[in-house]
Design a protein around this motif. Sequence first.
Motif, PDB file in Angstrom:
ATOM      1  N   CYS A 273      21.003  -7.220  16.833  1.00 11.86           N
ATOM      2  CA  CYS A 273      19.564  -7.050  16.266  1.00 11.86           C
ATOM      3  C   CYS A 273      18.671  -6.228  17.078  1.00 11.86           C
ATOM      4  O   CYS A 273      17.985  -5.335  16.279  1.00 11.86           O
ATOM      5  CB  CYS A 273      19.631  -6.104  14.633  1.00 11.86           C
ATOM      6  SG  CYS A 273      21.375  -6.145  13.443  1.00 11.86           S
ATOM      7  N   GLY A 274      19.228  -7.187  17.922  1.00 17.19           N
ATOM      8  CA  GLY A 274      17.537  -7.336  19.198  1.00 17.19           C
ATOM      9  C   GLY A 274      17.619  -6.700  19.773  1.00 17.19           C
ATOM     10  O   GLY A 274      18.312  -5.222  20.105  1.00 17.19           O
ATOM     11  N   PHE A 275      16.530  -6.844  20.948  1.00 20.22           N
ATOM     12  CA  PHE A 275      16.399  -5.924  21.700  1.00 20.22           C
ATOM     13  C   PHE A 275      17.827  -6.178  23.111  1.00 20.22           C
ATOM     14  O   PHE A 275      18.151  -6.923  23.171  1.00 20.22           O
ATOM     15  CB  PHE A 275      15.205  -6.923  22.802  1.00 20.22           C
ATOM     16  CG  PHE A 275      14.263  -6.632  22.428  1.00 20.22           C
ATOM     17  CD1 PHE A 275      13.547  -5.879  21.629  1.00 20.22           C
ATOM     18  CD2 PHE A 275      13.490  -8.108  21.889  1.00 20.22           C
ATOM     19  CE1 PHE A 275      12.123  -5.762  21.177  1.00 20.22           C
ATOM     20  CE2 PHE A 275      11.835  -8.211  21.511  1.00 20.22           C
ATOM     21  CZ  PHE A 275      11.085  -6.968  21.017  1.00 20.22           C
ATOM     22  N   THR A 276      17.760  -5.023  23.846  1.00 23.15           N
ATOM     23  CA  THR A 276      18.645  -4.640  25.274  1.00 23.15           C
ATOM     24  C   THR A 276      17.994  -5.579  25.958  1.00 23.15           C
ATOM     25  O   THR A 276      17.065  -5.858  26.673  1.00 23.15           O
ATOM     26  CB  THR A 276      18.719  -3.346  25.427  1.00 23.15           C
ATOM     27  OG1 THR A 276      19.862  -2.802  24.491  1.00 23.15           O
ATOM     28  CG2 THR A 276      19.917  -3.597  26.087  1.00 23.15           C
ATOM     29  N   ILE A 277      18.791  -6.762  26.858  1.00 23.55           N
ATOM     30  CA  ILE A 277      19.056  -7.526  27.710  1.00 23.55           C
ATOM     31  C   ILE A 277      18.730  -6.629  29.028  1.00 23.55           C
ATOM     32  O   ILE A 277      18.350  -6.410  30.356  1.00 23.55           O
ATOM     33  CB  ILE A 277      19.036  -8.877  27.457  1.00 23.55           C
ATOM     34  CG1 ILE A 277      19.081  -9.521  27.047  1.00 23.55           C
ATOM     35  CG2 ILE A 277      19.246  -9.815  29.085  1.00 23.55           C
ATOM     36  CD1 ILE A 277      16.957 -10.100  25.895  1.00 23.55           C
ATOM     37  N   THR A 278      20.342  -6.130  28.803  1.00 25.66           N
ATOM     38  CA  THR A 278      20.980  -5.676  30.429  1.00 25.66           C
ATOM     39  C   THR A 278      21.503  -4.438  29.734  1.00 25.66           C
ATOM     40  O   THR A 278      22.439  -4.286  28.904  1.00 25.66           O
ATOM     41  CB  THR A 278      21.661  -6.539  31.458  1.00 25.66           C
ATOM     42  OG1 THR A 278      21.816  -6.151  32.265  1.00 25.66           O
ATOM     43  CG2 THR A 278      22.227  -7.224  30.816  1.00 25.66           C
ATOM     44  N   SER A 279      22.152  -3.945  30.455  1.00 24.62           N
ATOM     45  CA  SER A 279      23.451  -2.887  30.678  1.00 24.62           C
ATOM     46  C   SER A 279      24.544  -3.868  31.620  1.00 24.62           C
ATOM     47  O   SER A 279      24.456  -3.732  32.872  1.00 24.62           O
ATOM     48  CB  SER A 279      23.225  -1.490  30.729  1.00 24.62           C
ATOM     49  OG  SER A 279      22.780  -1.500  32.764  1.00 24.62           O
ATOM     50  N   ILE A 280      25.262  -3.436  31.059  1.00 27.60           N
ATOM     51  CA  ILE A 280      26.807  -4.087  32.204  1.00 27.60           C
ATOM     52  C   ILE A 280      27.773  -2.399  32.402  1.00 27.60           C
ATOM     53  O   ILE A 280      28.978  -1.487  31.329  1.00 27.60           O
ATOM     54  CB  ILE A 280      27.522  -4.573  31.042  1.00 27.60           C
ATOM     55  CG1 ILE A 280      26.882  -5.551  30.931  1.00 27.60           C
ATOM     56  CG2 ILE A 280      28.683  -5.401  32.170  1.00 27.60           C
ATOM     57  CD1 ILE A 280      27.005  -7.342  29.755  1.00 27.60           C
ATOM     58  N   PRO A 281      28.475  -2.751  33.737  1.00 29.33           N
ATOM     59  CA  PRO A 281      28.973  -1.916  34.121  1.00 29.33           C
ATOM     60  C   PRO A 281      30.340  -2.365  33.991  1.00 29.33           C
ATOM     61  O   PRO A 281      30.843  -3.009  32.825  1.00 29.33           O
ATOM     62  CB  PRO A 281      28.616  -2.471  36.012  1.00 29.33           C
ATOM     63  CG  PRO A 281      28.524  -3.216  36.309  1.00 29.33           C
ATOM     64  CD  PRO A 281      27.773  -3.855  34.992  1.00 29.33           C
TER      65      PRO A 281
END
Length: 277
Positions: free
Chosen positions: A35-43
Amino acid sequence: MVIFTLIVVLAIFQGAEARCFCTVKSNVLAKQTPCGFTITSIPEETCFPSTETKETCKLNENNKEFQSIEYSPGLDLWIDADSLIVAPEYKCQNTKETYEDLAKSCSAIQIVTRSQWQARPPRSRTNLVTPVSMLFVHHTAGATCSSQSTCSARTRAIQNYHMDSNRWNDIGYNFLIGGDGRAYEGRGWSTVGAHTGCHNRRSIAFSAMGNFETSSPPQIILTAIQNLARCAVSRGILSSGYELFGHRDAMSTSCPGRYLYSVIQGWPNFSTRPVRC
């Protein structure tokens, strides 16, 4: 007999090895906690080891299941379980070798956290959608520093100027590089900065502390910038084929100073593509 069977089952579960999972969607969000912060997006079709540890998070009144993956050695993140599919083990082996090689650079740079340099809290923050494909190099055009205490004081002074005089929500840069070779966390890996006009949402920025219009940057700063950039790639913040620019490439400014700019022009990822705002 029942107790013995239960013990065996628990032992097998606790000793379970990671299986390989790959993403089946593009731009899958990886979070610090379910439920926390988004760190990155993954292809799509990016593969990671996972022990299939799952937790549920309530989002918009709906329960969503997240699964833990080993994003890089020592860094576990959480992904929507519906975005993952079991894959052959060799796919994760290739990915793991790549991340292990790149992650070595993270151990080569010491990051001084916001709490360590005594940052003020931001007024607000906007999540940076990563990986981004652009890295901008700046200089602070001010005094140099050569120790953690003096560089921390310089970073606090810059934050005060950015927040009080410029009325920004926080210090503008993602990281600042001190003359002591340390990286000082500004907005960090996952927050949109205020540094390069129209490119803030699609780039990160490192700012070298000092005025490199009038003097040459020391090697300790140059090495730290390069190691931090490699670390950003290993963490999935920068794409592996990222483009490197100086602040002056996008805005009407002398930043990062003619001496520092001359150096980065010779680095492999430097781009001459027009990016003026």
